[in-house]
Write an enzyme that holds these catalytic residues in place. Sequence first.
Site, PDB file in Angstrom:
ATOM      1  N   ARG A 192      23.408  -0.635  37.445  1.00  0.00           N
ATOM      2  CA  ARG A 192      23.741   0.782  37.602  1.00  0.00           C
ATOM      3  C   ARG A 192      23.396   1.185  39.034  1.00  0.00           C
ATOM      4  O   ARG A 192      22.233   1.469  39.338  1.00  0.00           O
ATOM      5  CB  ARG A 192      22.960   1.607  36.582  1.00  0.00           C
ATOM      6  N   CYS A 212      27.611  -3.475  27.349  1.00  0.00           N
ATOM      7  CA  CYS A 212      26.438  -3.234  28.196  1.00  0.00           C
ATOM      8  C   CYS A 212      25.685  -1.973  27.793  1.00  0.00           C
ATOM      9  O   CYS A 212      24.740  -1.577  28.465  1.00  0.00           O
ATOM     10  CB  CYS A 212      26.832  -3.171  29.667  1.00  0.00           C
ATOM     11  N   GLY A 253       0.778  -1.226   0.000  1.00  0.00           N
ATOM     12  CA  GLY A 253       0.000   0.000   0.000  1.00  0.00           C
ATOM     13  C   GLY A 253       0.810   1.275   0.000  1.00  0.00           C
ATOM     14  O   GLY A 253       0.248   2.365   0.005  1.00  0.00           O
ATOM     15  N   GLU A 272      34.701   3.032  27.679  1.00  0.00           N
ATOM     16  CA  GLU A 272      33.700   3.965  27.163  1.00  0.00           C
ATOM     17  C   GLU A 272      34.296   5.304  26.731  1.00  0.00           C
ATOM     18  O   GLU A 272      33.560   6.225  26.381  1.00  0.00           O
ATOM     19  CB  GLU A 272      32.580   4.175  28.187  1.00  0.00           C
ATOM     20  N   MET A 332       3.118   2.434  -2.296  1.00  0.00           N
ATOM     21  CA  MET A 332       3.294   3.111  -3.566  1.00  0.00           C
ATOM     22  C   MET A 332       2.043   2.928  -4.414  1.00  0.00           C
ATOM     23  O   MET A 332       1.022   2.450  -3.932  1.00  0.00           O
ATOM     24  CB  MET A 332       4.568   2.623  -4.244  1.00  0.00           C
ATOM     25  N   SER A 337      34.023  -4.266  29.660  1.00  0.00           N
ATOM     26  CA  SER A 337      32.643  -4.160  29.189  1.00  0.00           C
ATOM     27  C   SER A 337      32.502  -2.826  28.465  1.00  0.00           C
ATOM     28  O   SER A 337      32.809  -1.777  29.041  1.00  0.00           O
ATOM     29  CB  SER A 337      31.654  -4.228  30.359  1.00  0.00           C
ATOM     30  N   GLY A 350      30.916   0.330  27.218  1.00  0.00           N
ATOM     31  CA  GLY A 350      29.774   1.223  27.415  1.00  0.00           C
ATOM     32  C   GLY A 350      29.574   2.001  26.123  1.00  0.00           C
ATOM     33  O   GLY A 350      30.065   3.122  25.969  1.00  0.00           O
ATOM     34  N   THR A 351      28.868   1.393  25.182  1.00  0.00           N
ATOM     35  CA  THR A 351      28.825   1.956  23.824  1.00  0.00           C
ATOM     36  C   THR A 351      27.995   3.231  23.719  1.00  0.00           C
ATOM     37  O   THR A 351      28.111   3.952  22.736  1.00  0.00           O
ATOM     38  CB  THR A 351      28.288   0.914  22.829  1.00  0.00           C
ATOM     39  N   ASN A 352      27.161   3.529  24.739  1.00  0.00           N
ATOM     40  CA  ASN A 352      26.433   4.802  24.695  1.00  0.00           C
ATOM     41  C   ASN A 352      27.419   5.963  24.773  1.00  0.00           C
ATOM     42  O   ASN A 352      27.432   6.866  23.927  1.00  0.00           O
ATOM     43  CB  ASN A 352      25.428   4.890  25.853  1.00  0.00           C
ATOM     44  N   ASP A 353      28.259   5.940  25.814  1.00  0.00           N
ATOM     45  CA  ASP A 353      29.246   7.010  25.965  1.00  0.00           C
ATOM     46  C   ASP A 353      30.337   6.917  24.909  1.00  0.00           C
ATOM     47  O   ASP A 353      30.824   7.935  24.417  1.00  0.00           O
ATOM     48  CB  ASP A 353      29.865   6.971  27.368  1.00  0.00           C
TER      49      ASP A 353
END
Length: 908
Positions: free
Chosen positions: A597, A866, A109, A780, A111, A799, A801-804
């Site tokens: 945490r 993590c 639906g 991190e 296109m 570990s 810390g891929t966010n930071d």
Amino acid sequence: MNASSKFVYLFGSGRTEGSADMKNLLGGKGANLAEMCRLGIAVPSGFTISTEACTEFTQRGRTPVLALIEAQVLHGVAFVEAEMGRKFGDATNPLLLSVRSGARASMPGMMDTILNLGLNDQAVLGLAAKANNERFAWDSYRRFIQMYGDVVMNLKPSSKEEHDPFEVIIDMLKEKRGVQLDTDLDASDLKELVQRFKSLIRARTGHDFPTDPWEQLWGAIWAVFESWNNERAKIYRELNDIPQSWGTAVNVQAMVFGNLGDHSATGVAFSRDAGTGEDLFNGEFLVNAQGEDVVAGVRTPQQVSLLGSRRWAELAQVAEAERARSFPSLEELMPDIYTQLLHFETTLENHFKDMQDIEFTIQEGKLWMLQTRNGKRTGAAMVRIAMEMLQQGMIDEKTALQRVSPDRLNELLHPIFDPKALASAVPIARGLPASPGAASGQIVFFADEAEAWAKKGKAVILVRQETSPEDLRGMSVAKGILTARGGMTSHAAVVARGMGKCCVSGAGAVHVDMKARTMTIGGMDYAEGDWISLNGSTGEVFEGKITTKNAELSGDFGRLMALSDRYKRLEVRTNADTPEEARMAHSFGATGIGLCRTEHMFFEGERIVAVREMILADDESGRRKALAKLLPIQRGDFEGLFAAMSGLPVTIRLLDPPLHEFVPQDDASQRVMAADMHVSLGKIKMRVDELHEFNPMMGHRGCRLGISYPEITEMQARAIFEAGLNMRAKGIDVKAEIMVPLVGTAREFNLQAAVIRRVADAVFAERGEVLPYLLGTMIETPRAALVADSIGKVAEFFSFGTNDLTQMTLGFSRDDAAKFLPDYLKNGVYEQDPFRSIDQTGVGMLVQMAVQKGRSVRPGIEVGVCGEHGGDPASVAFFHRAGLDYVSCSPYRVPIARLAAAQAAIGV
């Protein structure tokens, strides 16, 4: 590319140039049409213009592409003329065409489609004479003008409140004639509509409706190419991670007609139930109907199979006698056609080895197949179909794992209505169970307003007469969707299942007034903002909010998880801060806690008072006094986590955020804090000012706090060791891992490690026993990744810390990036949001480097992740390749990560 390049591929009974493995070039629809021809299934002949032509069109425009494909398109039309025995543009024996889009990934639906192309004032007379059916010919003509006017000439409502201008004219004529349905209009009425439609187009666009069939064809081809970049297609690609660069193919195919009378029909069917996954052939059809009628939701469709018809009657509360009289199934109405359709369905499912979504037309007793594709299905159906096909020997274990999209498991894990609350709830309306699940929300009638309300944090139910592709963004944010019209194959149903959204469709008792923004059920009015609840598994609509409970996972789900664990190499832990979260994650298969945490524990109840006492303290003595109040609380927290994990590793991160997060920033809250703590407002303001940082996420936090205030680290370490020994005394095995956050140098780690080991020795001496533990760090910061070999000499685990690590590597503040990231994604700076799916070529390189460096000095070092990326399937696949030992994610994403880890191991 040049004019000698091939852009057009033929398919038919006499010659077929494509196949199912050419989806990238021919799109899913074109490739599968060709494959059906190869299987000897009756398919109207046609040709496919490749996705490469769309790419050329997007980059270069119409004129250069016309030069590339014109001769090939002319040849394609000649091929279809020869196959079907009709002539395009002929006034006596006209060949009519359909023009449809078809990307390599199914986009139902999204296109545009045009049917009956090739009609004009002369050809319509020839079509009427050829079919001996004047009404059919003029009905086909008005449909063509309506579609072409909308898609090619862009005649659309001028505002969301305005109805479709073509439909307004139809409704006015029906009212004038005193009839209810389009099918009640006779040939003379349809002739009048044709003329009024043409006048409308001329008045609104300033152009006459084109009468030259070739002008019509080229206009339709360009419109389909352009539809690849219409707003709803862009939204769908964004929601489903479909690259913009793919483009769409164009399928030009001979028309066959389901609106030639009571021996003709059109329909959609599924080889298995798209909602539950049951191995049941099912679908919907309409007699004397064409094309979009079944999915448009304007007429109530009939069921393909007798069993499906009986189930529909039960759900719709229709008596068996009324069902048999008014809504007979195709199996009852046309048994020979049904048998042939069942044979085609079985052939296609066995060939493609997946649940098939098919479209068909019956023209005066002859069955034609118009499309087959792997069907959209709910998460529950996805799991059941994969596991049942495995049990039936249709697919092997690896294929079964590949068949389930990890993110779709989300649908199986979230709450359902609490049966106790449901027992006292009385439905106010019933519809069809179009997409399973439970949802409560406030009524909203327009898609853009649903989006606006959702952004404010409101739970909304989108209520529509029927949905259209323009409603996509509103559907994507709604908790559930309710439509007054439509069946199990309507737009709302198909898209909701694809999104995993709860949906009730075809609730005939619901009367929607878009202008008044109300819906009426049995004389009761419900206004915008009123609460309703939907049960997409039963089709029931309830007034108000209904409480929910956690879903109970099916046996098929458990078998899928066991199969995933058999193939995956990565372990999957959870990010959990409370025993409740830990127990939930453990029930979902988590093999430990990868991130606790500890700061989250500080915000509860009276704890925050003790934390603030520590912050306000003038010296170390004052801080230790406040920390002494926190010690037993922290110890109890850790005891709960160790008990919940019972022998599985628990990784505890020491205090990480800057201290300013624990004190209020506004004047009113500071006054309350001053009164609660019996200190002057001036002292609080002075301390808040002292804690202020221009960039706190890169400021006084993590190990830097522990180095400045080692007594904080001491308290947390003591709480961990005492909790571990207490639990071990109760017979619970404890595996403690202590994680030092935000290190960038080995010296930082060593300073904190010395404090922790000193506390450990003291506690062990006091208790007369030792608790084994690991002492590691979060990687991190970019520097930590670069010098991971020096850190690895002293740290026992890493570990990420891929966010930071992402925000520090990219230089993006994750709190502010939303202001510009949409523009970056739109312009292809990044293909994915780097905070959702890891930037493999940038941040990922640091991860790989750190793993290699760490293991160069400590071969057995344990390495995990993590950050939020631990629950993203694409990121999990990368971490598998990078050689990590585990990923850690939120409890609800544990099953997702387990399946993603298995798929990574088998090379999906």
